[in-house]
Each structure stands twice: as structure tokens, then as C-alpha cells.
Scaffold this active site. Structure first.
Site, PDB file in Angstrom:
ATOM      1  N   HIS A 159       0.831  -1.209   0.000  1.00 22.34           N
ATOM      2  CA  HIS A 159       0.000   0.000   0.000  1.00 22.34           C
ATOM      3  C   HIS A 159       0.868   1.263   0.000  1.00 22.34           C
ATOM      4  CE1 HIS A 159      -2.724   2.911   2.390  1.00 22.34           C
ATOM      5  NE2 HIS A 159      -3.078   2.945   1.122  1.00 22.34           N
TER       6      HIS A 159
HETATM    7 CA    CA Z   1       0.408  -0.371  -4.297  1.00 19.33          CA
END
Ligand code: CA
Ligand code: ZLV
Ligand code: ZN
Length: 388
Positions: free
Chosen positions: A179
Site C-alpha cells: 500500500h
Molecule cells: Ca500499491
């Protein structure tokens, strides 16, 4: 033979510095700046550098780093004493643990990859480049006053801040398997940057533990950044078909609604099959299709690196993506040229080493069609709140 010609009236700039490749995080550490040497070896043996403006990047200045990072953090980063982790626990500013070791030349390393991203962004601002590339950047976890996940200085945030001097709206897209939390957090409260990350998500079982589908921006009333964070949480083993479909569908809708005037694409290669830290089954072709789709949008485009822990696969992906940027991908000979330095690193089960065929045990695909469709419909709903 490979038909590399400089695209007419179209400028691609490549920002790199061989000094970056010489840094070592330590032997057991998965981040190997040497993968950049391998990528460069492929890019140059195909002759792709002749079709780009190539720049040896400079160090970012203190003032430039202060555009995002705090003064006390930068002071500490600059003077921190080399301490290889016999002791695994990170100390001040999350530095010195096993994820973010303090190694020889650390501050130089950070200033160099940041300088390259800042220069690349400036080329786009001046309209001197249509696509600008920095494979050594993309260190998306670094915070204002904290190192995180192999990232110390957030070159992406610094590059986007440059773009915002000229561009009203920037779309940030992150195809690293992790992320893009540092970039999301930096632009959490503004509607001038939309962040979109695709990543493996399994709560706290996969680093950094954030990026669930419902994390869409500050929920307090009247905050301009609301709904401008897009997260695509995925499970192990996603394949090219699902990945590219999700990418083109979601990016297409984000562009329609948000109307960005520039795009930054973090091309973390740890989303490829066979990555030492990754979990996906994406191939060089699928990863590259994301780059090709962004190019087709005909907006100023910044391509930056990121993760990638199986060096020969990283090199393949970024060489292939460089060829897409300059538009010679279709005429490239898939067999890696004889004179390529380190050519033996690319040979495995085939007689000749090839550019696109990567090594990696296939992983079971845990992403159901139902879940993938659900992600697209949830994000489509979210985008109803966004205006360009
Ligand atoms: Ca990513
Ligand atoms: O690719 O690490 O899981 C951009 C990027 O996105 C963790 N770190 C932290 C949180 C608590 N742990 C454990 C600390 C591990 C320290 C050493 C490794 C050593 C050998 C092999 C793998 C790892 C490792 N570390 C795997 N995953 C982690 C993550 C950080 C991932 C950063 C991804 C960076 C460049
Ligand atoms: Zn990653």
C-alpha cells in the site's frame, strides 16, 4: 535490428545516477540497489537510451527535501551513525532497525533518488518531456518525520509537490504490491491529488497493514480530501487478466471524474510473479499493460520505480516499460541481446534468455470474480462524490 528510433515530436527523459546502485542495505536485506544496474544493462543493450534524453541526476538540496520532511528528521538522517542491526529494534524516527538500517552513504543515497524524481517532475512541468522516468525512486512509505519499509525520503511526495506548482490536479497510481501509505497520508487532506493504490491486503498480516477498500479520505465534514484516496485491496495470486481489467477500469473512471492534468505511476515490480516479498501472479506483460494504458491517456506522465525483490524480474519489467514509454515495445526482439552485461542472470528454463518470460512458481489465485466486481462497484460509488 531492434528498430529503436527516437519517437518524433515525443520526448522521454531518463533520470538516473550510477552512484545510487553502489549502496548496500546489508546482505540479508531484500532491497538491492544493484537491481538498477541490471535494469540499466537491459535498457542499454537494446539501445533504448538512444531514443531518450538521458540525465545523470543530482543530489536533492536540503531546501527541496524540506518541502516535505521535517528539519529534525533530516538532521538526524544526515548525521546518523552506521549501525548494522545486531539489535533488530528501530530507534529514533524508525531508523536503524532491520527494515530501515543506517548504512554507509545513506543520506547521499536518499538525496540522489529524490533529486532524480524532482528533476523528472520539473521536465514535465516545463513541457520538456512527455514521459519522465526515474527507476531508482518510488519510495512510497516514507513519512514527514519517519522512515518506514525500506523508504527514508519520500521522492514521490516531493515530485508531486513540484507538479502541483503548475498542475491543478495530479493523479497518483501505485502498482507496488504494498500500500502506498506515505503518499496517501501526505495528500490526505487535499482534493488536488487523488491517490490510487493496488496492493495485497490482509489486515496487519501484510505490510504496512493499511489500504482497505473503505479507506477513502478524511471523513470529517467539509474536508476537501474526502473520497480522494482510492484503495484496491487484493488477495494472493491475482493474474494478468484480473489485474489489468481492474487497473484500466478503475483508472479510466478516476480520470473521467477527477480530470487530472498529470499522472505519476509508481511501478513497484514486487507485484510480479516470483517476487521474493510479493504474493501476486502478474507477468511482465500485465505490469507493462498498466504503463501502456497510462501512456494512452496522453497526459504528462512520471514513471518511477519502487519495490521489486527478484532483481532479474525487476530489470525485465522496467526495461519492457521503458520500451513502452519510447514506443518500441512491439519491435523489440524478445531474446536478450548477446552483448548484454550480466546476460547469464536472465537465463533459466529457456535456451535463450528472454525479456518477458519471468521465473516464478505460480501462486493460487485467491481473488474471486465476485470480490473483484465488488471492488469496482464500491469505487464507482465512491467516485460519485468526486468532481474534476
Ligand atoms: Ca500499491
Ligand atoms: O516495496 O525485513 O513487515 C517499497 C516497498 O513497498 C515488516 N516490514 C515489518 C513490520 C514488522 N516487520 C518486521 C521487520 C522485518 C525486518 C526485515 C525483511 C528481511 C528479510 C526479508 C523480508 C523482510 C521484510 N520486511 C518483508 N517485509 C518487510 C516489511 C517492509 C516491506 C517494505 C516494502 C517496501 C520500496
Ligand atoms: Zn513494495
Amino acid at each position: 535490428k531492434n528498430g529503436i528510433v527516437r519517437p518524433k515530436g515525443y520526448n522521454v527523459s531518463w533520470h538516473s545516477n550510477p552512484e545510487i546502485e553502489k549502496h548496500h542495505f546489508g546482505h540479508a536485506h531484500p532491497m538491492k540497489p544493484w537491481r538498477l544496474t541490471l535494469a540499466k544493462s537491459l535498457i542499454m543493450s537494446y539501445g533504448m537510451h538512444t531514443a531518450m534524453d538521458t540525465y545523470v541526476s543530482r543530489l536533492a538540496t536540503r531546501e527541496e527535501l524540506e518541502d516535505f520532511h521535517s528539519e529534525d528528521y533530516l538532521d538526524y538522517l544526515k548525521t546518523a551513525k552506521v549501525a548494522m542491526p545486531d539489535d533488530e529494534t528501530p530507534k529514533d524516527y524508525n531508523l536503524g532497525g532491520s527494515d530501515c538500517p543506517i548504512f554507509e552513504g545513506l543520506f547521499n543515497y536518499c538525496s540522489m533518488y529524490a533529486g532524480a524524481s524532482i528533476d523528472a517532475a520539473r521536465k514535465l512541468c516545463n513541457n520538456e518531456s512527455d514521459i519522465a522516468i526515474n527507476w531508482s525512486g518510488g519510495l512510497h512509505h516514507a513519512k514527514k518525520a519517519e522512515a518506514s519499509g525500506f523508504c527514508y525520503v519520500n521522492d514521490i511526495v516531493l515530485a508531486i509537490l513540484q507538479l502541483l506548482r503548475k498542475h491543478p490536479r495530479v493523479l497518483y497510481i501505485d502498482i507496488d504490491v504494498h500500500h502506498g501509505d506515505g503518499v496517501e497520508e501526505a495528500f490526505w487532506s487535499t482534493d488536488r491529488v487523488m491517490t490510487l493504490s493496488m496492493h495485497k491486503y490482509d489486515g496487519l498480516n501484510f505490510f504496512p497493514g493499511t489500504g482497505d477498500l473503505d479507506r477513502t479520505g478524511p471523513d470529517n465534514e467539509g474536508n476537501p480530501g474526502a473520497h480522494h484516496a482510492i484503495n484496491v485491496p487484493l488477495s494472493d495470486g491475482i493474474d494478468d487478466e484480473q489485474y489489468v481489467w481492474l487497473f484500466t477500469t478503475i483508472v479510466g473512471r478516476c480520470v473521467d471524474k477527477f480530470q487530472p492534468t498529470a499522472i505519476v505511476l509508481q511501478c513497484g515490480a514486487d507485484s510480479l510473479a516470483g517476487d521474493r516479498l510479493g504474493r501476486f501472479n502478474v507477468q511482465v506483460q500485465g505490469h507493462g499493460a498498466c504503463v501502456a494504458y497510462c501512456k494512452s491517456l496522453k497526459l504528462p506522465l512520471l514513471l518511477i520505480g519502487g519495490g521489486g525483490y527478484t532483481p532479474r524480474n525487476v530489470a525485465r519489467a522496467w526495461a519492457h516499460e521503458t520500451s513502452i514509454a519510447i514506443g518500441c515495445d512491439e519491435t523489440l526482439d524478445p531474446i536478450i541481446p548477446e552483448h548484454t552485461p550480466y546476460r547469464e542472470h536472465f537465463r533459466h528454463d529457456t535456451l535463450f534468455p528472454t525479456l518477458e518470460q519471468i521465473l516464478g512458481e505460480p501462486r493460487v489465485n485467491r481473488n474471486t470474480k465476485k470480490k473483484v466486481d465488488e471492488i469496482v462497484s464500491t469505487i464507482t460509488e465512491q467516485l460519485r462524490f468526486v468532481n474534476g
